[in-house]
Design a protein around this motif. Structure first.
Motif, short mmCIF file in Angstrom:
data_model
loop_
_atom_site.label_atom_id
_atom_site.label_comp_id
_atom_site.label_asym_id
_atom_site.label_seq_id
_atom_site.Cartn_x
_atom_site.Cartn_y
_atom_site.Cartn_z
N LEU A 397 -42.06 -68.14 76.21
CA LEU A 397 -42.76 -68.69 75.03
C LEU A 397 -42.53 -70.20 74.96
O LEU A 397 -43.41 -70.94 74.53
CB LEU A 397 -42.25 -68.02 73.75
N LEU A 398 -41.32 -70.62 75.37
CA LEU A 398 -41.03 -72.06 75.37
C LEU A 398 -41.82 -72.74 76.50
O LEU A 398 -42.45 -73.77 76.30
CB LEU A 398 -39.53 -72.30 75.59
N ARG A 399 -41.77 -72.11 77.66
CA ARG A 399 -42.43 -72.73 78.81
C ARG A 399 -43.93 -72.86 78.60
O ARG A 399 -44.55 -73.85 78.97
CB ARG A 399 -42.14 -71.92 80.08
N SER A 400 -44.52 -71.82 77.98
CA SER A 400 -45.98 -71.84 77.81
C SER A 400 -46.41 -72.76 76.68
O SER A 400 -47.59 -72.94 76.44
CB SER A 400 -46.47 -70.42 77.53
N SER A 409 -34.47 -64.32 63.13
CA SER A 409 -34.33 -64.59 61.70
C SER A 409 -33.01 -63.99 61.21
O SER A 409 -32.49 -63.01 61.79
CB SER A 409 -35.50 -63.99 60.92
N ALA A 410 -32.47 -64.59 60.15
CA ALA A 410 -31.22 -64.09 59.58
C ALA A 410 -31.42 -62.66 59.07
O ALA A 410 -30.53 -61.80 59.22
CB ALA A 410 -30.78 -65.01 58.44
N GLU A 411 -32.63 -62.38 58.52
CA GLU A 411 -32.89 -61.03 57.95
C GLU A 411 -32.88 -59.98 59.07
O GLU A 411 -32.24 -58.93 58.95
CB GLU A 411 -34.26 -60.97 57.25
N ALA A 412 -33.60 -60.26 60.17
CA ALA A 412 -33.67 -59.27 61.27
C ALA A 412 -32.27 -59.04 61.83
O ALA A 412 -31.89 -57.91 62.16
CB ALA A 412 -34.60 -59.77 62.36
N THR A 413 -31.49 -60.10 61.90
CA THR A 413 -30.14 -59.98 62.48
C THR A 413 -29.24 -59.16 61.55
O THR A 413 -28.51 -58.27 62.01
CB THR A 413 -29.54 -61.38 62.72
N LEU A 463 -41.58 -59.96 68.28
CA LEU A 463 -41.60 -61.34 67.82
C LEU A 463 -41.44 -61.49 66.32
O LEU A 463 -41.03 -62.54 65.83
CB LEU A 463 -42.86 -62.04 68.32
N GLU A 464 -41.73 -60.41 65.58
CA GLU A 464 -41.59 -60.52 64.12
C GLU A 464 -40.12 -60.73 63.72
O GLU A 464 -39.83 -61.15 62.60
CB GLU A 464 -42.20 -59.30 63.39
N ALA A 465 -39.18 -60.45 64.64
CA ALA A 465 -37.76 -60.66 64.34
C ALA A 465 -37.35 -62.12 64.57
O ALA A 465 -36.20 -62.48 64.29
CB ALA A 465 -36.91 -59.74 65.20
N PHE A 466 -38.25 -62.92 65.09
CA PHE A 466 -37.88 -64.29 65.48
C PHE A 466 -38.59 -65.34 64.65
O PHE A 466 -39.68 -65.11 64.13
CB PHE A 466 -38.22 -64.50 66.96
N GLU A 467 -37.94 -66.50 64.55
CA GLU A 467 -38.58 -67.67 63.96
C GLU A 467 -39.00 -68.58 65.10
O GLU A 467 -38.16 -69.00 65.90
CB GLU A 467 -37.59 -68.42 63.06
N LEU A 468 -40.27 -68.85 65.17
CA LEU A 468 -40.79 -69.74 66.21
C LEU A 468 -41.18 -71.06 65.55
O LEU A 468 -41.87 -71.06 64.54
CB LEU A 468 -42.03 -69.12 66.87
#
Ligand SMILES: Cc1cc2nc3c(=O)[nH]c(=O)nc-3n(C[C@H](O)[C@H](O)[C@H](O)COP(=O)(O)OP(=O)(O)OC[C@H]3O[C@@H](n4cnc5c(N)ncnc54)[C@H](O)[C@@H]3O)c2cc1C
Length: 469
Positions: A397-400, A409-413, A463-468
Motif C-alpha cells: 500500500l505504501l509502495r503503490s 487503529s487503537a480500537e481494533a488493537t 484494512l478497516e482495522a488500519f489508519e491510512l
C-alpha cells in the motif's frame, strides 16, 4: 531466520533498496548463539525449514543446531541476500519523524528509511535468575546461550539449573561425559517421548532426487502440527488427552525408582508449559552419576550450589539453562513513534500488538514473531513467513502510493487484545502452571486460536482495522 526471510521476500517482490542490520558478525540468530551440547530443534527439520527452501540433507528428524545454523547461512548465500546484511551493526534507536524512520546504530550511523521490519527475535535475551552468589562461584559459570567452549567438561562435576527443553537436551548429551551431573529442578516437566532417527544415505538421496517427497514431508508435518495446535487451544480436546497419555506412560514405564518417579512427576497438565520432547531424558537422568535436586537453591558459593536443606553440591561447572526474557522483543532498541510516543511506555505493562505485527502510533513498523503470536511448539519459520506475507501486503500500500503511513487503529488493537486474552484463558497454557507463556496477569501471551485461524487472518489484512494517511 526472520531477517534472512525478509530479505529474500523483499527482493522477490522487487524491493532492492533495503538493509538488514545484524549486530553480530554472522547470521543465524538463535542457532548462532545457542551452541550447547545436545542442541537440536524440537520441531521436525523438514517442517523447521523455509517453505521455499526445503533441505534434502537434514541428518536427523530433529536436526542438531549446527546443521540449522549452516542451513540459514547457506540459504542466505544461495538467495544472494548476504550482501544486504550489514554485520556488526546494532540498531539502538528508531524515531518516526517527518513520515520516515530515522535509525541510529550503536556505531554512530544514521539512516533514514520508509519502513522498518523488526525481526529481532523472541528467545534472544538470556534470563539470568536472581540467585544469590552467582558471582562468587569459583568454577566456570555461564548461561546456555553463552556456552564457553574453552571449558572442559569430560570427567568434571557439572550442575544445570532449569528443566526446560534446553536442560533436557543437555542432560542427554552430557551424562556420559561428566563425572557427576546435578540437575537443579524447580518444576518437573512432562516429557513427550520422541524418537530422533537419522535419515539414511538412501533416504537423503531420494529427497534430493525427488523434490516432491520434500514438499509432501513439509505438508504432512504441517498438517500434523496444526492438528496439535487445535489440541493446545482446547484443553479438553482428544489431542490433549492423547498427549497427556503419552507423557504419563513415558514416566510410568521408563522411570523405575518410585522416589525418582515422583520427583519427576509434574503437578500440572502436559503442554501447560512448553512441551519438552526427548527420546532418552529418563534413561539419562537414571544413570548412576546423575541426580535430580528438588530442594530449592539457597545460594551459589565458591565451591558449588548450597540448597535449602544445607547441603553443598560441589561443582566444577554451573550452567544456567534458565531461558530468555520473552517480553523484550525489539527492545532494548528505543522505538519512538508518531508524536514522540515511546514503545517502552506503550508496553510498560505488557507488550501487545495488533495480530502481533503492528502497533497503534507506530506507522510503517512491522514486527515478526512479535508479542502474542503462535509460539507453542510450532515452526516459528512458518509463523514468520505468514506474518511477513501480511506485512508485505501493507508495504505494498505504501509502495503503490495508496498511503504514506499505515498503522492499526487503537480500537481494533484493543478489541483484538480483549478477544485474545479472553480466549487465551481457555487454552492448556492457562490450566494451572507457571511458565514463560504467562504475562503479568497470568494470561498466556500466545495466539489462543487454531493455526488455521492464524493462517486465515494472515492471508490478507483487513484494512478497516488500519489508519491510512
Ligand atoms: C535453544 C532454542 C531452541 C529452539 N528450538 C526451536 C524449534 O525447535 N522450533 C522453532 O520453531 N523454534 C525454536 N526456537 C525459537 C527460535 O528462536 C526461532 O525458531 C527462530 O530461530 C527465531 O528467528 P528470528 O530471526 O525471529 O530471531 P533470532 O534467531 O533471535 O534472530 C534475531 C537476530 O536479530 C539480531 N538483533 C536483535 N536485535 C538487534 C538490533 N537491535 N540490531 C541489530 N541486530 C539485532 C540478533 O543478533 C539475531 O541475530 C528455539 C530457540 C532456542 C533459544
Amino acid at each position: 531466520m526472520a531477517g534472512i526471510l525478509s530479505a529474500i521476500k523483499l527482493r522477490e517482490a522487487g524491493f532492492d533498496d533495503f538493509t538488514v542490520y545484524e549486530k553480530a558478525d554472522r547470521p543465524g540468530g538463535t542457532w548462532r548463539e545457542n551452541r550447547y551440547p545436545g542442541i537440536a530443534c524440537d520441531v521436525p527439520s523438514h517442517l523447521y525449514s523455509y517453505s521455499f527452501a526445503p533441505n534434502p540433507d537434514w541428518s536427523h528428524r530433529f536436526a542438531p543446531g549446527s546443521e540449522i545454523q549452516a542451513y540459514f547461512e547457506g540459504v542466505a548465500q544461495r538467495y544472494g541476500v548476504t550482501p544486504f546484511i550489514r554485520f556488526g551493526s546494532e540498531v539502538s534507536r528508531g524515531t518516526f519523524r517527518g513520515g520516515r524512520w530515522q535509525l541510529e546504530t550503536k556505531d554512530g550511523r544514521r539512516d533514514e528509511v520508509d519502513a522498518v521490519i523488526a525481526a529481532t527475535g523472541v528467545l534472544h535475551h538470556p534470563n539470568v535468575p536472581p540467585i544469590e552468589g552467582l558471582d562468587r562461584f569459583a568454577g566456570a559459570l555461564f548461561h546456555s546461550a553463552r556456552w564457553d567452549h574453552a571449558v572442559r567438561l569430560d570427567g568434571r562435576r557439572v550442575g544445570i539449573v532449569g528443566t526446560g527443553s534446553t536442560a533436557v537436551q543437555m542432560v542427554s548429551a552430557l551424562v556420559d561425559r561428566v563425572a557427576r551431573l546435578s540437575l537443579f529442578q524447580r518444576t518437573a516437566q512432562w516429557i513427550m517421548p520422541q524418537e530422533n532417527p537419522a535419515y539414511s544415505d538412501s533416504e537423503r538421496a531420494a529427497f534430493r532426487r525427488r523434490p516432491e517427497l520434500l514438499r509432501s514431508a513439509y505438508a504432512d508435518l504441517g498438517t500434523l502440527f496444526h492438528a496439535f495446535s487445535t489440541g493446545l487451544v482446547d484443553a479438553d480436546s482428544p489431542q490433549m488427552k492423547a498427549i497427556e497419555h503419552a507423557c504419563r506412560t513415558n514416566l510410568e514405564e521408563n522411570v523405575r525408582d518410585p522416589v525418582l518417579r515422583e520427583k519427576l512427576r509434574p503437578s500440572y497438565r502436559a503442554a501447560c508449559k512448553r512441551l519438552v520432547m526427548s527420546p532418552d531424558f529418563y534413561q539419562a537422568i537414571q544413570k548412576p552419576n546423575a541426580e535430580v535436586v528438588t530442594e530449592g537453591i539457597e545460594r551459589v558459593e565458591a565451591r558449588g550450589v548450597r540448597t535449602r536443606d544445607g547441603r553443598l553440591h560441589e561443582l566444577d561447572v554451573l550452567v544456567l539453562a534458565t531461558g530468555f526474557r520473552v517480553d523484550r522483543f525489539v527492545r532494548p532498541m528505543q522505538v519512538v513513534g508518531r508524536d514522540g510516543l515511546d514503545l517502552d511506555a506503550v508496553w510498560a505493562q505488557r507488550p501487545s500488538a495488533y495480530l502481533s505485527i503492528t502497533v497503534p502510533g507506530f506507522p510503517n513498523f512491522f514486527l515478526l514473531n512479535g508479542p502474542n503470536g503462535p509460539v507453542g511448539n510450532f515452526s516459528l519459520i512458518e509463523v514468520a513467513e505468514l506474518q511477513l506475507g501480511y506485512a508485505m501486503a501493507l508495504l505494498e500500500l505504501l509502495r503503490s502510493g495508496r498511503c504514506r503511513e499505515i498503522s492499526p487503529s487503537a480500537e481494533a488493537t484493543a478489541r483484538f487484545e480483549a478477544e485474545r486474552s479472553e480466549a487465551a484463558r481457555r487454552t492448556i497454557w492457562a490450566s494451572g502452571c507457571r511458565s514463560w507463556y504467562l504475562d503479568d496477569r497470568g494470561v498466556p501471551m500466545s495466539w489462543p486460536w487454531t493455526f488455521d485461524r492464524f493462517r486465515e487472518e494472515m492471508s490478507a489484512p483487513r484494512l478497516e482495522a488500519f489508519e491510512l494517511r
